[in-house]
Design a protein around this motif. Structure first.
Motif, PDB file in Angstrom:
ATOM      1  N   VAL A 120      23.953 158.613 -86.776  1.00  0.00           N
ATOM      2  CA  VAL A 120      24.245 159.622 -87.686  1.00  0.00           C
ATOM      3  C   VAL A 120      22.947 160.629 -87.337  1.00  0.00           C
ATOM      4  O   VAL A 120      22.827 161.563 -87.468  1.00  0.00           O
ATOM      5  N   GLU A 121      21.912 159.662 -87.534  1.00  0.00           N
ATOM      6  CA  GLU A 121      20.481 160.267 -87.443  1.00  0.00           C
ATOM      7  C   GLU A 121      20.421 161.073 -85.964  1.00  0.00           C
ATOM      8  O   GLU A 121      19.653 162.060 -85.876  1.00  0.00           O
ATOM      9  N   GLU A 122      20.931 160.364 -84.981  1.00  0.00           N
ATOM     10  CA  GLU A 122      20.796 160.875 -83.614  1.00  0.00           C
ATOM     11  C   GLU A 122      21.754 162.256 -83.520  1.00  0.00           C
ATOM     12  O   GLU A 122      21.409 163.357 -83.290  1.00  0.00           O
ATOM     13  N   ARG A 123      23.101 162.210 -84.177  1.00  0.00           N
ATOM     14  CA  ARG A 123      24.083 163.240 -84.015  1.00  0.00           C
ATOM     15  C   ARG A 123      23.668 164.390 -84.885  1.00  0.00           C
ATOM     16  O   ARG A 123      24.070 165.493 -84.590  1.00  0.00           O
ATOM     17  N   MET A 124      22.854 164.239 -86.151  1.00  0.00           N
ATOM     18  CA  MET A 124      22.877 165.286 -87.025  1.00  0.00           C
ATOM     19  C   MET A 124      21.687 166.141 -86.280  1.00  0.00           C
ATOM     20  O   MET A 124      21.707 167.552 -86.734  1.00  0.00           O
ATOM     21  N   TRP A 125      21.084 165.955 -85.468  1.00  0.00           N
ATOM     22  CA  TRP A 125      19.981 166.768 -84.595  1.00  0.00           C
ATOM     23  C   TRP A 125      20.785 167.708 -83.584  1.00  0.00           C
ATOM     24  O   TRP A 125      20.113 168.343 -82.922  1.00  0.00           O
ATOM     25  N   GLU A 126      21.923 167.062 -83.137  1.00  0.00           N
ATOM     26  CA  GLU A 126      22.725 167.630 -81.880  1.00  0.00           C
ATOM     27  C   GLU A 126      23.811 168.745 -82.380  1.00  0.00           C
ATOM     28  O   GLU A 126      23.858 169.288 -81.592  1.00  0.00           O
ATOM     29  N   THR A 127      23.812 168.812 -83.445  1.00  0.00           N
ATOM     30  CA  THR A 127      24.751 169.663 -84.118  1.00  0.00           C
ATOM     31  C   THR A 127      24.418 170.371 -85.201  1.00  0.00           C
ATOM     32  O   THR A 127      23.912 169.945 -85.833  1.00  0.00           O
ATOM     33  N   PRO A 128      24.907 171.913 -85.362  1.00  0.00           N
ATOM     34  CA  PRO A 128      24.392 172.752 -86.759  1.00  0.00           C
ATOM     35  C   PRO A 128      25.370 172.365 -87.640  1.00  0.00           C
ATOM     36  O   PRO A 128      24.987 172.786 -88.843  1.00  0.00           O
ATOM     37  N   VAL A 170      34.086 155.182 -87.840  1.00  0.00           N
ATOM     38  CA  VAL A 170      33.002 155.738 -88.748  1.00  0.00           C
ATOM     39  C   VAL A 170      32.737 157.208 -88.581  1.00  0.00           C
ATOM     40  O   VAL A 170      32.391 157.545 -87.577  1.00  0.00           O
ATOM     41  N   TYR A 171      33.112 157.919 -89.694  1.00  0.00           N
ATOM     42  CA  TYR A 171      32.983 159.565 -89.706  1.00  0.00           C
ATOM     43  C   TYR A 171      31.704 159.446 -90.669  1.00  0.00           C
ATOM     44  O   TYR A 171      31.528 158.919 -91.704  1.00  0.00           O
ATOM     45  N   ALA A 172      31.097 160.784 -90.267  1.00  0.00           N
ATOM     46  CA  ALA A 172      30.035 161.360 -91.066  1.00  0.00           C
ATOM     47  C   ALA A 172      29.742 162.553 -91.501  1.00  0.00           C
ATOM     48  O   ALA A 172      30.344 163.420 -90.763  1.00  0.00           O
ATOM     49  N   PHE A 173      29.331 162.928 -92.623  1.00  0.00           N
ATOM     50  CA  PHE A 173      29.079 164.181 -93.261  1.00  0.00           C
ATOM     51  C   PHE A 173      27.520 164.396 -93.911  1.00  0.00           C
ATOM     52  O   PHE A 173      27.256 163.448 -94.379  1.00  0.00           O
ATOM     53  N   VAL A 174      26.780 165.066 -93.259  1.00  0.00           N
ATOM     54  CA  VAL A 174      25.325 165.219 -93.790  1.00  0.00           C
ATOM     55  C   VAL A 174      25.181 166.646 -94.567  1.00  0.00           C
ATOM     56  O   VAL A 174      25.567 167.712 -94.244  1.00  0.00           O
ATOM     57  N   THR A 175      24.587 166.249 -95.865  1.00  0.00           N
ATOM     58  CA  THR A 175      24.394 167.411 -97.055  1.00  0.00           C
ATOM     59  C   THR A 175      23.194 168.153 -96.533  1.00  0.00           C
ATOM     60  O   THR A 175      22.444 167.736 -95.796  1.00  0.00           O
ATOM     61  N   ALA A 176      23.258 169.312 -97.034  1.00  0.00           N
ATOM     62  CA  ALA A 176      21.932 170.257 -96.788  1.00  0.00           C
ATOM     63  C   ALA A 176      20.447 169.322 -97.191  1.00  0.00           C
ATOM     64  O   ALA A 176      19.404 169.419 -96.779  1.00  0.00           O
TER      65      ALA A 176
END
Length: 140
Positions: free
Chosen positions: A48-56, A71-77
């Motif tokens: 998740v940490e890696e992926r959150m910097w790869e996509t807006p 495992v699916y993930a969603f990151v809040t603002a």
């Protein structure tokens, strides 16, 4: 039919704020399943940490898999991570589930009576998360 589904909200500081086992209760449920699900979801945190910097996008979609579990993930603002461990691939329903739960999460966080960075113990929140998961076919 979904055999397993576990949902978790983790703060920016890696503190679990909420966890729900959304799988239907039954004779097929193993005693050690909760520990295995937690292990898989915590292991997915690195992805998740890696992926959150790869996509807006806030919706990171599928970030990890272990055997037949996804495992699916969603990151809040604010940096909180919503994680769903699930055994069926249905990205549209997962996306809609995340958006609705994110709205519920914002209502809790923006409540002036909620203490920041503390676990969510609201029974109303729990009931609504479970209702949303049933609505989108993610639990039994």
């Amino acid at each position: 039919m979904v055999g397993l589904a576990t949902f978790m909200i983790v703060s920016r500081a890696d503190v679990p704020l909420y966890e729900a086992d959304l799988a239907p209760a039954g004779p097929t449920k193993r005693d050690d399943a909760a520990h295995l699900h937690q292990f898989v979801m915590h292991a997915a945190q690195d992805f998740v940490e890696e992926r959150m910097w790869e996509t807006p996008s806030m919706n990171l979609k599928l970030v990890d898999r272990f055997n037949d579990m996804l495992v699916y993930a969603f990151v809040t603002a604010g940096g909180a991570r919503l994680l769903l461990l699930h055994d069926a691939r249905n990205e549209e329903n997962v996306k809609n589930f995340f958006y609705e739960v994110h709205e519920l999460y914002l209502r809790i966080v923006l409540n002036p009576f909620h203490t920041p960075r503390t676990p969510i113990a609201s029974t109303v929140f729990d009931a609504r998360v479970r209702a949303i998961s049933r609505k989108h076919g993610l639990s039994g």
